[in-house]
Design a protein around this motif. Structure first.
Motif, mmCIF file in Angstrom:
data_model
loop_
_atom_site.group_PDB
_atom_site.id
_atom_site.type_symbol
_atom_site.label_atom_id
_atom_site.label_comp_id
_atom_site.label_asym_id
_atom_site.label_seq_id
_atom_site.Cartn_x
_atom_site.Cartn_y
_atom_site.Cartn_z
ATOM 1 N N ARG A 64 0.856 -1.189 0.000
ATOM 2 C CA ARG A 64 0.000 0.000 0.000
ATOM 3 C C ARG A 64 0.889 1.236 0.000
ATOM 4 O O ARG A 64 1.765 1.383 0.856
ATOM 5 C CB ARG A 64 -0.908 0.011 1.223
ATOM 6 N N THR A 121 -8.043 1.709 9.641
ATOM 7 C CA THR A 121 -8.882 1.218 8.541
ATOM 8 C C THR A 121 -8.271 -0.020 7.894
ATOM 9 O O THR A 121 -8.985 -0.873 7.382
ATOM 10 C CB THR A 121 -9.088 2.304 7.465
ATOM 11 N N ILE A 122 -6.946 -0.105 7.920
ATOM 12 C CA ILE A 122 -6.274 -1.299 7.382
ATOM 13 C C ILE A 122 -6.431 -2.465 8.340
ATOM 14 O O ILE A 122 -6.773 -3.588 7.952
ATOM 15 C CB ILE A 122 -4.780 -1.011 7.138
ATOM 16 N N TRP A 163 -10.507 -0.413 5.197
ATOM 17 C CA TRP A 163 -9.731 0.137 4.076
ATOM 18 C C TRP A 163 -10.345 -0.282 2.740
ATOM 19 O O TRP A 163 -10.495 0.519 1.832
ATOM 20 C CB TRP A 163 -8.286 -0.342 4.197
#
Length: 636
Positions: free
Chosen positions: A374, A514-515, A520
């Motif tokens: 990412r 969020t990951i 995410w």
């Protein structure tokens, strides 16, 4: 053989003729005389002998031969006509000796219209010839505000430096960007070797691009080419093998699809709020450990911007001591960014934050090459699907800073010191000016740029007699200077009143969560090609203003009230009637600027004394940032 070719061409022509009729479009050749009839006055410029790209031959100059051809220049007259006989003879001649006689044509808006040689053009198009020699006269239209007209005059400026007519763009400013991308200064002339090299590189690219289906996209091949060389570099493409070029095109295809979306960006104004059970909100113990890399342009000791991101990195390590580890790379440049990111990937980093807009091309390349990593880049209004970008709504804090400065400036004179004229910074400047004017209608803001060539800002402040100054946002470890935030000048000494705070630690924490909790992936819409940009502000807790004890209690209360209304999203600093230096921007009292209008604004508020500098007025240090995200004020 020529008769057989005519039969084939005739069938192609009839098919195209019928297709145009079914779409309600004119089925025969465009006629330049008809096009010019309603265009007003124009002038003619002889260009001499020119290689005309066959794909750009759009029609005929006069009506005489237009009905002999379909819109694609294939013949539509019956096979027993004299016309068919002459066409067939030309076809035989082309196969046996080649057609060498130049045609005569007119060029208008970079399209060509044949005066003499329509049958030759038809034969050449049938055989797939790339270009044909022609004696060309240019029809120069009057300037208008229409987009296509503006692009054409940009082309004419480019053509003076490089007489290349086979590349076209659908966006303003692209010809200047192309000149820069190939390593040329504005207006710098191309040599014959330069043009041969360009022809080779562009032809290689467009051949592979069209083979993959590029013609089905709504952008021009030039749009795709400019995007490609901006990302990978112009010179590097020359040395790539055909297979390497094909592979890069495949990996970069989403970038081209984004271009045809009009560079639309999906803004995430606040962190995602997914409804989850108590159990699912707990960080899963089995989640793979994140190794996070930060790429800095400078060092924390020499740059307030880098220092603020370094504080964010430390905050992450303290918040997630068991879930992640971090590493940072300092003194990144456009030249070494690729290698820094590659090193981070080789050391197992699966999340990379690049903290400067200058690193966007390297970030995209790394994301394409490493789809499991990412990559996020700290930049605004950047349309790349392979990476996500993030930025803070610092203008919300700057509005409060302006309110403080307006209240504390006894002579109504303020100075705002800006660094780069890039996306977001103009909003910061205007928000400051609007905040000052809200509290003090007589407030005037002198705008100075720290990246301008040969400018003594201290002398400028003395000349303006400003009593309140907005300087750099925060102090850095290797500087003991008090010239930061909002400061009040008294007897030549600064007294700090307030400073804006961008809490990158909280920003990074919420992105990391969020990951870790799986939200995410909800930001991705498989049916959309929009790029994702996180643009969070006070409502997300990532922007604040720190007030000094020197502020009067009433001013502090006002700041807290404004902060609360902005945080609750009940107030937009860019709401109501707004005036720029040149007139009204918004005339409706109940309207607020959209996020897109805020981030891309290229105007300055009416109470600002100063201007947005031109690129050539800035130092070399500013060039990489301006090239990637510069906002230049439009003329007129």
């Amino acid at each position: 053989m020529g008769r057989e070719d005519y039969t084939k061409a005739f069938k192609l022509g009839k098919r195209d003729y019928q297709a145009h009729l079914l779409r309600g479009e004119p089925p025969t050749l465009q006629i330049l005389d008809d096009i010019l009839q309603d265009q007003g006055p124009f002038s003619e410029i002889p260009l001499g002998l020119v290689q005309i790209p066959v794909d750009q031959i759009a029609g005929t100059k006069t009506a005489g031969r237009s009905n002999s051809f379909s819109a694609n220049f294939m013949p539509i007259l019956q096979e027993d006509t004299e016309f068919a006989y002459k066409w067939s003879s030309l076809s035989d001649h082309h196969i046996q000796e080649g057609i060498r006689d130049p045609i005569k044509a007119y060029e208008y808006m970079n399209k060509f219209y044949v005066l003499e040689g329509n049958k030759r053009v038809s034969v050449m198009k049938f055989f797939g010839v790339v270009s044909i020699p022609g004696t060309v006269t240019r029809i120069l239209p009057k300037r208008t505000e229409e987009k296509e007209n503006k692009i054409y005059f940009e082309f004419l400026e480019f053509y003076e430096a490089a007489p290349i007519n086979y590349i076209w763009f659908s966006r303003e400013g692209s010809f200047a960007k192309l000149q820069e991308a190939v390593g040329k200064q504005p207006g710098e002339k191309w040599t014959s070797e330069d043009m041969l090299k360009f022809s080779f590189i562009y032809t290689r690219f467009t051949s592979e691009y069209k083979a993959r289906g590029g013609s089905r996209l709504s952008i021009t091949p030039g749009d795709a080419f400019l995007s490609f060389i901006t990302l990978y570099g112009y010179d590097s493409i020359e040395d790539k093998t055909t297979n390497d070029l094909k592979e890069l095109l495949i990996k970069s295809w989403e970038e081209f699809e984004i271009l045809q979306e009009g560079q639309e960006i999906e803004l995430k104004m606040n962190p995602s709020q997914e409804k989850k059970t108590l159990l699912s909100r707990l960080l899963p113990m089995s989640s793979p450990k994140l190794k996070v890399a930060f790429i800095y342009e400078k060092t924390p000791g020499t740059s307030a911007w880098t220092y603020s991101h370094e504080l964010g990195r430390f905050y992450l390590e303290q918040t997630f001591p068991d879930e992640l580890s971090t590493v940072c790379y300092e003194n990144g440049t456009q030249e070494n960014a690729d290698s820094l990111i590659e090193d981070a990937v080789s050391k197992g980093c699966n999340l990379i934050f690049t903290t400067s807009p200058t690193f966007v091309p390297s970030s995209v390349k790394a994301a394409i090459a490493n789809p499991d990593v990412r990559v996020l880049s700290c930049s605004l209004n950047t349309s790349h699907r392979y990476i996500r970008t993030y930025y803070s709504r610092l203008h919300e804090a700057k509005f409060l800073m302006g309110a403080i400065a307006g209240a504390m400036a006894e002579n109504n004179l303020l100075t705002y010191i800006a660094d780069y004229p890039i996306y977001g910074s103009i909003a910061n400047i205007n928000a400051f000016a609007l905040g000052a004017k809200m509290i003090n209608p007589r407030a005037k803001v002198y705008l100075e740029w720290s990246t301008m060539k040969d400018v003594d800002i201290e002398e400028k402040i003395r000349q303006s007699k400003s009593s309140c100054i907005s300087g750099k946002d925060m102090v850095i470890p290797e500087e003991s200077s008090r010239f930061f935030g909002i400061y009040h000048m008294k007897d030549g000494n600064p007294r700090n009143l307030a400073m804006p705070l961008c809490h990158w630690g909280k920003f990074y924490e919420q992105l990391i969560r969020t990951i870790m909790d799986g939200t995410w992936k909800y930001d991705d819409n498989p049916s959309s090609t929009k790029a994702i940009n996180y643009w969070w502000g006070m409502s997300a807790g990532v922007i604040d203003v720190i007030c000094s004890q020197h502020l009067p209690i009433g001013t502090k209360r006002l700041v807290e009230l404004l902060k609360a209304t902005i945080s609750a999203e009940k107030f937009n600093p860019f709401s109501g009637i707004l005036y720029s230096q040149s007139g009204a921007v918004v005339n409706e009292a109940d309207r607020s600027l959209t996020p897109e209008e805020i981030m891309t604004m290229d105007w300055l508020a009416e109470n600002i004394i100063g201007s947005i500098p031109k690129k050539e007025e800035l130092t070399e240090q500013a060039a990489p940032v301006i090239r990637q995200q510069g906002v230049m004020k439009k003329e007129g």
